[in-house]
Motif scaffolding. Sequence first.
Motif, mmCIF file in Angstrom:
data_model
loop_
_atom_site.group_PDB
_atom_site.id
_atom_site.type_symbol
_atom_site.label_atom_id
_atom_site.label_comp_id
_atom_site.label_asym_id
_atom_site.label_seq_id
_atom_site.Cartn_x
_atom_site.Cartn_y
_atom_site.Cartn_z
ATOM 1 N N TRP A 28 0.846 -1.227 0.103
ATOM 2 C CA TRP A 28 -0.094 0.027 -0.021
ATOM 3 C C TRP A 28 0.899 1.336 -0.003
ATOM 4 O O TRP A 28 2.029 1.549 0.772
ATOM 5 C CB TRP A 28 -0.925 -0.023 1.308
ATOM 6 N N LYS A 29 0.604 2.055 -0.909
ATOM 7 C CA LYS A 29 0.997 3.623 -0.972
ATOM 8 C C LYS A 29 0.146 4.585 -0.533
ATOM 9 O O LYS A 29 -1.012 4.783 -1.032
ATOM 10 C CB LYS A 29 1.910 3.733 -2.350
ATOM 11 N N GLY A 30 0.579 5.711 0.274
ATOM 12 C CA GLY A 30 0.040 6.857 0.535
ATOM 13 C C GLY A 30 0.329 8.025 -0.230
ATOM 14 O O GLY A 30 0.643 7.797 -1.325
ATOM 15 N N LYS A 31 -0.434 9.109 -0.043
ATOM 16 C CA LYS A 31 -0.036 10.124 -0.931
ATOM 17 C C LYS A 31 0.156 11.624 -0.044
ATOM 18 O O LYS A 31 -0.229 11.597 1.170
ATOM 19 C CB LYS A 31 -1.254 10.302 -1.907
ATOM 20 N N ASP A 32 0.677 12.496 -0.635
ATOM 21 C CA ASP A 32 0.664 13.857 0.291
ATOM 22 C C ASP A 32 -0.397 14.443 0.454
ATOM 23 O O ASP A 32 -1.450 14.592 -0.453
ATOM 24 C CB ASP A 32 1.771 14.785 -0.702
ATOM 25 N N ARG A 33 -0.772 15.014 1.595
ATOM 26 C CA ARG A 33 -1.935 15.530 1.862
ATOM 27 C C ARG A 33 -1.603 16.504 3.077
ATOM 28 O O ARG A 33 -0.900 16.364 3.654
ATOM 29 C CB ARG A 33 -3.105 14.835 2.006
ATOM 30 N N PRO A 34 -2.083 17.693 3.176
ATOM 31 C CA PRO A 34 -1.895 18.640 4.265
ATOM 32 C C PRO A 34 -2.048 18.037 5.651
ATOM 33 O O PRO A 34 -3.103 17.315 5.883
ATOM 34 C CB PRO A 34 -2.690 19.839 3.924
ATOM 35 N N PHE A 35 -1.345 18.321 6.557
ATOM 36 C CA PHE A 35 -1.476 17.971 8.000
ATOM 37 C C PHE A 35 -2.544 18.667 8.479
ATOM 38 O O PHE A 35 -2.996 19.582 8.092
ATOM 39 C CB PHE A 35 -0.206 18.195 8.786
ATOM 40 N N ARG A 36 -3.179 17.831 9.467
ATOM 41 C CA ARG A 36 -4.532 18.617 10.198
ATOM 42 C C ARG A 36 -4.206 18.774 11.707
ATOM 43 O O ARG A 36 -3.124 18.188 12.160
ATOM 44 C CB ARG A 36 -5.758 17.900 9.974
ATOM 45 N N ALA A 37 -4.935 19.663 12.340
ATOM 46 C CA ALA A 37 -4.488 20.275 13.811
ATOM 47 C C ALA A 37 -5.359 19.350 14.715
ATOM 48 O O ALA A 37 -6.364 18.866 14.431
ATOM 49 C CB ALA A 37 -4.631 21.689 13.698
ATOM 50 N N PRO B 85 -0.153 22.739 11.962
ATOM 51 C CA PRO B 85 -0.009 21.927 10.990
ATOM 52 C C PRO B 85 0.916 22.298 9.820
ATOM 53 O O PRO B 85 1.918 21.381 9.363
ATOM 54 C CB PRO B 85 -1.530 21.848 10.454
ATOM 55 N N GLU C 23 2.582 13.075 11.348
ATOM 56 C CA GLU C 23 1.497 13.978 11.411
ATOM 57 C C GLU C 23 0.613 13.657 12.570
ATOM 58 O O GLU C 23 0.002 14.594 13.374
ATOM 59 C CB GLU C 23 0.555 13.870 10.173
ATOM 60 N N HIS D 222 5.742 7.025 1.923
ATOM 61 C CA HIS D 222 4.105 6.691 1.930
ATOM 62 C C HIS D 222 3.974 5.352 1.875
ATOM 63 O O HIS D 222 2.833 4.849 1.403
ATOM 64 C CB HIS D 222 3.678 7.428 0.514
ATOM 65 N N ARG E 5 -7.875 5.042 10.519
ATOM 66 C CA ARG E 5 -6.987 4.750 9.590
ATOM 67 C C ARG E 5 -6.430 3.205 9.915
ATOM 68 O O ARG E 5 -6.778 2.198 9.250
ATOM 69 C CB ARG E 5 -5.566 5.402 9.462
ATOM 70 N N THR F 66 1.859 5.146 7.475
ATOM 71 C CA THR F 66 3.319 5.472 6.603
ATOM 72 C C THR F 66 4.052 6.402 7.551
ATOM 73 O O THR F 66 3.310 7.145 8.631
ATOM 74 C CB THR F 66 2.918 6.185 5.509
ATOM 75 N N GLN G 224 4.298 20.063 8.924
ATOM 76 C CA GLN G 224 4.788 19.457 7.750
ATOM 77 C C GLN G 224 6.058 19.671 7.279
ATOM 78 O O GLN G 224 6.740 19.047 6.724
ATOM 79 C CB GLN G 224 3.557 19.936 6.822
#
Lengths: 503, 259
Positions: free
Chosen positions: A283-292, B118, B108, B139, A304, B102, B122
């Motif tokens: 499985w591979k993920g992808k870039d996405r903005p971090f959340r607070a 955030p 994160e 990833h 997850r 990952t 990052q």
Amino acid sequence: MKPASGSFMWLLAHDLRLSWRQLAAMFAGWSAPATIVAVTGGITGLHAIAWGLLSIRAIVPEYFTPASLATAAIGVLLWMIAQGLLGGTRSLYERSDLDVLFASPLPAWKAVTSRALAITASSLAAVAPLLIPLANTGAYREGAAWLSLYPIMISMALAGTAVGFILAVGLFSVIGPRRARLVSQILAAIIAGAFVLGVQVAAILPRAWMVKVSAAFGGVQRSLFDEQAPLWIAAQAAAHGDAAALLGFTLASLIAFLLAVYTLSGTFARATLTAAGSADAAWKGKDRPFRAGSHRALRTKEFRLLIRDHNLVAQIGLQIIYTLPIAVMLLRSPQDIPPAIALAPLIVVLAAQLAASLSWITVSGEDAPELIATAPVQPAQAASAKLSAIAVPVCVILAAPMLTLAMISTTAAAYTFCFGAAAAASTALLNLWHPMPGNRRGMLRRHSQSKVMAIAEHGLALLWAVAIVASFFESKVSMVPILLVGLILWTFRPKPEARAKAV
Amino acid sequence: MDGREPVANAAPAALQLSGVTKTFTKRAVDNLNLTIQPGEFYALLGPNGAGKTTTLRMIAGLMKPDAGRISIFGIDALADPIAAKRITAWLPDEPMLYDKLTPLEYLEFIAGLWEVEPALAQKRSAELIEILELGPHRHTRCEGFSRGMKQKVALAGALVHEPRLIMLDEPLTGLDAAIARQVKDLLAARVKAGATIILTTHILEVAERLSNRIGIVKNGRLVGEGTMDELRTRFGGSGSSLEDVFLAVTANDTAKEAA
């Protein structure tokens, strides 16, 4: 006298000692007198139940026909095959001391046979509390022939382990290490539940279909449940103390066990080595903005992990599949049970059980408890984030039956929502108050950690189900199960010293 | 000055243990007094079972001492554990990871737990991933990683919230030479940037090369402490290695106990 080091008996003693310690761990934390009282009480109670069963048998012999005995024997055998499959697969992947044993000068067959016998002993230990009281009581009331249940039980465990082992190694070789674990868990659950599922499927089939099925499979049915059928041998030996049948069944099981384990020992040893490092890393993920936020971080992490845990998804799926036919059976019941009354307690029980399983996963099955403990997060805040994470999957899973119920009766749906939420909260709280740390892969085996918790969990689910049915009849009796729920929760409330231990 | 001289500072100590005691079936930590100044790299050494890990676990807030006080940058860690945890990080010998996450998701998660803003989290994550050469795997779920890779991810997690006090329990155990080098360089850089590190290790060369001061514990008590030169003067001789000093200190203590 101690067996010689390196001998088969020495190795067997080692494996049985490990199994015994696992069993004894269920009473960890109990004082010796409490353990003795619980065990003695359990044994006495089970013998009383067996005595009761034999008394009923004398009153209504038509329910205890050879066919019903053979059916019970098939059920036990299927369950033992499932245990053999699960035990074999677990040994393949968890390996533990098998690495050391295979690296030693001992031949592989010794290690594998000894491990297989330990699995047989575990299967036996699970069935024995139910069958031994029956054998003892039967022998006392009706004669020594009942004691043949002892060798039959052992033979069934041997046969079950043999078939389970063949399936475990076969699956590993055919579909590969990455998928074998998941498939074997599903297969084991299906085998173990095949009997119950079969009965349920038969019950929900339309009558016209049943006639067709009976016509097509009548021959098979007769050959399975006929007194001369091979599967009947075990029950015949048990019921009549037929020595020839008993000897035949015992020998056949022993030969099957030895042949299966000895022939497959080399393949099994190679498979355990292959299983190492066969993690599902594709499985591979992808870039996405971090959340607070810590609450969001904990909830997202739990989501997850829950979604990506294929074993868990499969186990929960099966939990639901098993209950669906019951709902259909109740809805088609000739006793004119109103659909709402049939569905509502099932939804409540399912909510309680799902919440219990998921809360065990998130609380007790936490992979990095020390990481959470060293974070600047209050324990209560972490617990609330975890519980809110499980609320969503429980709601999603139960959305369809709740909608169905709402279409039948909105009042019933509203009641069910409240009782279901309360049931889910109570079993989740139980798991939160009494975490039993374990590997999340062992979710289905979690009740072997504490039988008391298992009884309390099932008790809460059933009490809420009884409460909702009683409330539909606007009966004051519904207060009784609710009070009992309160009593259980009060009994299991976290003790002040346990709270003080948490930093 | 090579940057490894003891740090003199009037500000509150980075870590101060006063009379810390912990007993399980036997006494694990015995009236331990320890002061580490901000910006110090402190190595806590000792034989197996000496009480090193128990000490670090008490500082990290994983267990309460039976007696004594723990102060982190002036914060009473027992009275206000949350405030203390905000500025500390704990890295045990077994990496605390989630196999199904990952490395980027893990970072994160940690940043979220420590309430790091955030965008900043990052940016820091990207830097740590680059420094630790985790880029190609950022990833990929951690379940297939080697021990060294997992340790690197865990270390990145320990640093992503820029803790002022970093506690490392055997951080280099089981790592190959290349990964161990990356970890040592990263730790040295953190100290240079102002962080304080307390580390336990059985690899004496690491303590000798990286630390400003060394403490040696045995049976839960501090039996020797100082810079490498001070320890040499007191327990060894000129030219003696840390191994010589370590053996001398622990042997002296055994002799004292026998007496």
